[in-house]
Design a protein around this motif. Structure first.
Motif, PDB file in Angstrom:
ATOM      1  N   HIS A  94       1.068  -1.249   0.047  1.00 12.67           N
ATOM      2  CA  HIS A  94      -0.006   0.091  -0.024  1.00 12.67           C
ATOM      3  C   HIS A  94       0.802   1.067  -0.089  1.00 12.67           C
ATOM      4  CE1 HIS A  94      -3.430   2.334   0.479  1.00 12.67           C
ATOM      5  NE2 HIS A  94      -3.277   2.794   1.631  1.00 12.67           N
ATOM      6  N   LEU A  95       1.062   1.684  -1.264  1.00 11.34           N
ATOM      7  CA  LEU A  95       1.894   3.037  -1.324  1.00 11.34           C
ATOM      8  C   LEU A  95       1.006   4.241  -1.506  1.00 11.34           C
ATOM      9  CD1 LEU A  95       4.883   4.331  -1.837  1.00 11.34           C
ATOM     10  CD2 LEU A  95       4.608   3.783  -4.115  1.00 11.34           C
ATOM     11  N   VAL A  96       1.257   4.985  -0.661  1.00  8.76           N
ATOM     12  CA  VAL A  96       0.030   6.032  -0.598  1.00  8.76           C
ATOM     13  C   VAL A  96       0.924   7.325  -0.302  1.00  8.76           C
ATOM     14  CG1 VAL A  96      -0.350   5.654   1.799  1.00  8.76           C
ATOM     15  CG2 VAL A  96      -1.895   7.187   0.428  1.00  8.76           C
ATOM     16  N   ARG A  97       0.470   8.577  -1.069  1.00  5.73           N
ATOM     17  CA  ARG A  97       0.993   9.767  -0.963  1.00  5.73           C
ATOM     18  C   ARG A  97       0.237  10.457   0.232  1.00  5.73           C
ATOM     19  NH1 ARG A  97       1.317  15.292  -4.850  1.00  5.73           N
ATOM     20  NH2 ARG A  97       2.256  16.466  -3.364  1.00  5.73           N
ATOM     21  N   SER A  98       0.445  10.453   1.525  1.00  5.84           N
ATOM     22  CA  SER A  98      -0.085  10.759   2.592  1.00  5.84           C
ATOM     23  C   SER A  98       0.776  11.168   3.677  1.00  5.84           C
ATOM     24  CB  SER A  98      -1.565   9.795   2.870  1.00  5.84           C
ATOM     25  OG  SER A  98      -1.993  10.068   3.997  1.00  5.84           O
ATOM     26  N   PRO A  99       0.217  11.645   4.740  1.00 10.32           N
ATOM     27  CA  PRO A  99       0.886  11.874   6.018  1.00 10.32           C
ATOM     28  C   PRO A  99       1.121  10.278   6.675  1.00 10.32           C
ATOM     29  CG  PRO A  99      -0.520  13.753   6.049  1.00 10.32           C
ATOM     30  CD  PRO A  99      -0.757  12.766   4.811  1.00 10.32           C
ATOM     31  N   ALA A 100       1.837   9.899   7.213  1.00 15.14           N
ATOM     32  CA  ALA A 100       2.210   8.633   7.696  1.00 15.14           C
ATOM     33  C   ALA A 100       1.180   8.146   8.644  1.00 15.14           C
ATOM     34  CB  ALA A 100       3.633   8.367   8.224  1.00 15.14           C
ATOM     35  N   VAL A 101       0.689   8.914   9.739  1.00  8.32           N
ATOM     36  CA  VAL A 101      -0.099   8.544  10.541  1.00  8.32           C
ATOM     37  C   VAL A 101      -1.452   8.394  10.121  1.00  8.32           C
ATOM     38  CG1 VAL A 101      -1.509   9.436  12.746  1.00  8.32           C
ATOM     39  CG2 VAL A 101       1.173   9.940  12.580  1.00  8.32           C
ATOM     40  N   MET A 102      -1.940   9.072   9.250  1.00  6.23           N
ATOM     41  CA  MET A 102      -3.295   8.956   8.629  1.00  6.23           C
ATOM     42  C   MET A 102      -3.370   7.896   7.755  1.00  6.23           C
ATOM     43  SD  MET A 102      -5.007  11.615   6.115  1.00  6.23           S
ATOM     44  CE  MET A 102      -4.702  13.119   6.904  1.00  6.23           C
ATOM     45  N   ALA A 103      -2.115   7.584   6.973  1.00  2.00           N
ATOM     46  CA  ALA A 103      -2.282   6.279   6.084  1.00  2.00           C
ATOM     47  C   ALA A 103      -2.183   5.104   6.987  1.00  2.00           C
ATOM     48  CB  ALA A 103      -1.042   6.377   5.330  1.00  2.00           C
ATOM     49  N   LEU A 104      -1.554   5.011   8.118  1.00  2.00           N
ATOM     50  CA  LEU A 104      -1.510   3.899   8.958  1.00  2.00           C
ATOM     51  C   LEU A 104      -2.629   3.503   9.768  1.00  2.00           C
ATOM     52  CD1 LEU A 104       2.056   4.033  10.265  1.00  2.00           C
ATOM     53  CD2 LEU A 104       1.221   2.503   8.800  1.00  2.00           C
ATOM     54  N   VAL A 105      -3.215   4.704  10.052  1.00  2.00           N
ATOM     55  CA  VAL A 105      -4.645   4.575  10.984  1.00  2.00           C
ATOM     56  C   VAL A 105      -5.813   4.004  10.104  1.00  2.00           C
ATOM     57  CG1 VAL A 105      -6.439   6.115  11.990  1.00  2.00           C
ATOM     58  CG2 VAL A 105      -4.001   6.194  12.493  1.00  2.00           C
ATOM     59  N   ASP A 106      -5.700   4.540   8.841  1.00  6.68           N
ATOM     60  CA  ASP A 106      -6.814   4.190   7.732  1.00  6.68           C
ATOM     61  C   ASP A 106      -6.642   2.858   7.507  1.00  6.68           C
ATOM     62  OD1 ASP A 106      -7.952   6.681   7.758  1.00  6.68           O
ATOM     63  OD2 ASP A 106      -7.032   7.439   6.001  1.00  6.68           O
ATOM     64  N   ALA A 107      -5.374   2.347   7.288  1.00  2.32           N
ATOM     65  CA  ALA A 107      -5.064   0.991   6.842  1.00  2.32           C
ATOM     66  C   ALA A 107      -5.499  -0.051   7.920  1.00  2.32           C
ATOM     67  CB  ALA A 107      -3.780   0.866   6.256  1.00  2.32           C
ATOM     68  N   SER A 108      -5.226   0.485   9.028  1.00  4.43           N
ATOM     69  CA  SER A 108      -5.418  -0.573  10.293  1.00  4.43           C
ATOM     70  C   SER A 108      -6.726  -0.649  10.931  1.00  4.43           C
ATOM     71  CB  SER A 108      -4.332  -0.018  11.425  1.00  4.43           C
ATOM     72  OG  SER A 108      -4.879   0.989  11.819  1.00  4.43           O
ATOM     73  N   ARG A 109      -7.740  -0.294  10.260  1.00  7.01           N
ATOM     74  CA  ARG A 109      -9.015  -0.244  10.951  1.00  7.01           C
ATOM     75  C   ARG A 109      -9.610  -1.460  10.995  1.00  7.01           C
ATOM     76  NH1 ARG A 109     -10.637   5.113  11.306  1.00  7.01           N
ATOM     77  NH2 ARG A 109      -9.777   6.685   9.882  1.00  7.01           N
ATOM     78  N   ASP A 110      -9.306  -2.166  10.079  1.00  2.68           N
ATOM     79  CA  ASP A 110      -9.630  -3.645  10.058  1.00  2.68           C
ATOM     80  C   ASP A 110      -8.665  -4.547  10.421  1.00  2.68           C
ATOM     81  OD1 ASP A 110     -12.545  -2.930   9.488  1.00  2.68           O
ATOM     82  OD2 ASP A 110     -11.977  -2.839   7.337  1.00  2.68           O
ATOM     83  N   ALA A 111      -7.736  -4.182  10.943  1.00  2.00           N
ATOM     84  CA  ALA A 111      -6.393  -5.020  11.151  1.00  2.00           C
ATOM     85  C   ALA A 111      -6.435  -5.732  12.658  1.00  2.00           C
ATOM     86  CB  ALA A 111      -5.134  -4.378  10.948  1.00  2.00           C
TER      87      ALA A 111
END
Length: 305
Positions: A242-259
């Motif tokens: 998951h390569l995303v142009r975004s602030p790291a905290v926001m990207a990780l929080v979004d990706a971890s919602r169902d983790a």
């Protein structure tokens, strides 16, 4: 047996009687079972300090310390008995010790394989996330630190990990792949990057902006290189990039919602593009809704870097 011998190779969890601490104990017990190692429950006892004449702080009496320790021991032994009942065959120890929560957990981290803390507490572990204790433990622990922010959603099928090529991120990747392999889950590798702002009118001698396409291509290459060895070492683990142009905290929080959990290195590359800074792990500790594991860099990798 010394505390160092009790902690060695075990999962060590801080306990203070709060609901959050009980959640941390349950998570830690499951994790110790997966690792086939011992579990140590630790209560850091902080006796109150009385004030004498001229405002001078006086140490508590030995009788008060004994009384507090006996109460803590009774509660901790009851929790340990419940854990043993729920996890037959798991080696469970309980330690009551006098000291500040951060110093006790940092000392335990020198010999433990993992330290675990609840997101909120009272008594000796109060204010872990909103105060300085969680930051101290996550930033300075010698082993990975798991902060139990919440329970993973039912059916969680992945372990999310942040990568940026730093030594700490390399250690975080290893932790994530090992965890995913034990749990039969996939790994979602998140590489968040952004382009720094430039203003050549204000800083005429500053660096020339890098073409966006070149930056993106470089981030793709870095991600592939970081994952290559782990794909070979853990062929049983599916990898989602998951390569995303975004602030790291926001990207990780979004990706971890169902983790099942989210893993991040304690420190990143500093102010470089796509870096996972110390502020990223701190941000996750406040915003993630699943367990967060902060992994320090391997000393050998730091030297090599």
């Amino acid at each position: 047996m010394t505390h160092e011998e009790i902690y060695r190779g075990c999962v060590v969890v801080g306990f203070d009687g709060s609901d959050a601490a009980l959640s941390a104990v349950r998570w830690a017990a499951d994790e110790a079972g997966r690792r086939a190692c011992g579990l140590v429950l630790v209560h850091a006892l902080m006796p109150p300090v009385t004030t004498g004449g001229l405002g001078i702080g006086l140490p508590p009496s030995l009788d008060l310390i004994d009384q507090l320790e006996a109460g803590a021991r009774e509660q901790l032994d009851a929790v340990a008995a419940t854990v043993r009942e729920d996890h037959p065959g798991l080696d469970v120890d309980a330690v009551v010790t006098v000291g500040s929560p951060s110093s006790v957990m940092l000392e335990a981290s020198e010999d433990a394989s993992l330290v675990v803390i609840g997101s909120r507490g009272h008594g000796g572990f109060r204010g872990l996330l909103l105060g300085s204790v969680s930051a101290q433990v996550a930033a300075h622990a010698s082993c990975p630190t798991a902060v139990i922010r919440g329970t993973a959603p039912l059916g969680a099928a992945t372990v999310v990990v942040g990568i940026d090529g730093s030594p700490a991120a390399e250690s975080a990747l290893r932790f994530a792949f090992e965890s995913a392999s034990r749990r039969g889950l996939s790994v979602t590798a998140v590489h968040a990057w952004d382009v720094p702002a430039y203003d050549l009118l204000i800083v005429p001698n500053g660096p020339v902006p890098v073409p966006l396409r070149d930056v993106a291509d470089e981030e793709v290459r870095l991600t592939a290189e970081a994952l290559a060895g782990f794909r070979e070492e853990y062929p049983d683990v599916d990898v989602i990039e998951h390569l995303v142009r975004s602030p790291a905290v926001m990207a990780l929080v979004d990706a971890s919602r169902d983790a099942a959990l989210v893993v991040v290195g304690s420190h990143g590359h500093g102010p470089t593009v796509g870096a996972l800074l110390g502020s990223v792990s701190n941000g996750l500790l406040h915003k993630a809704n699943v367990p967060v594991v902060v992994v320090p860099p391997d000393p050998e990798e730091v030297v090599a870097a």
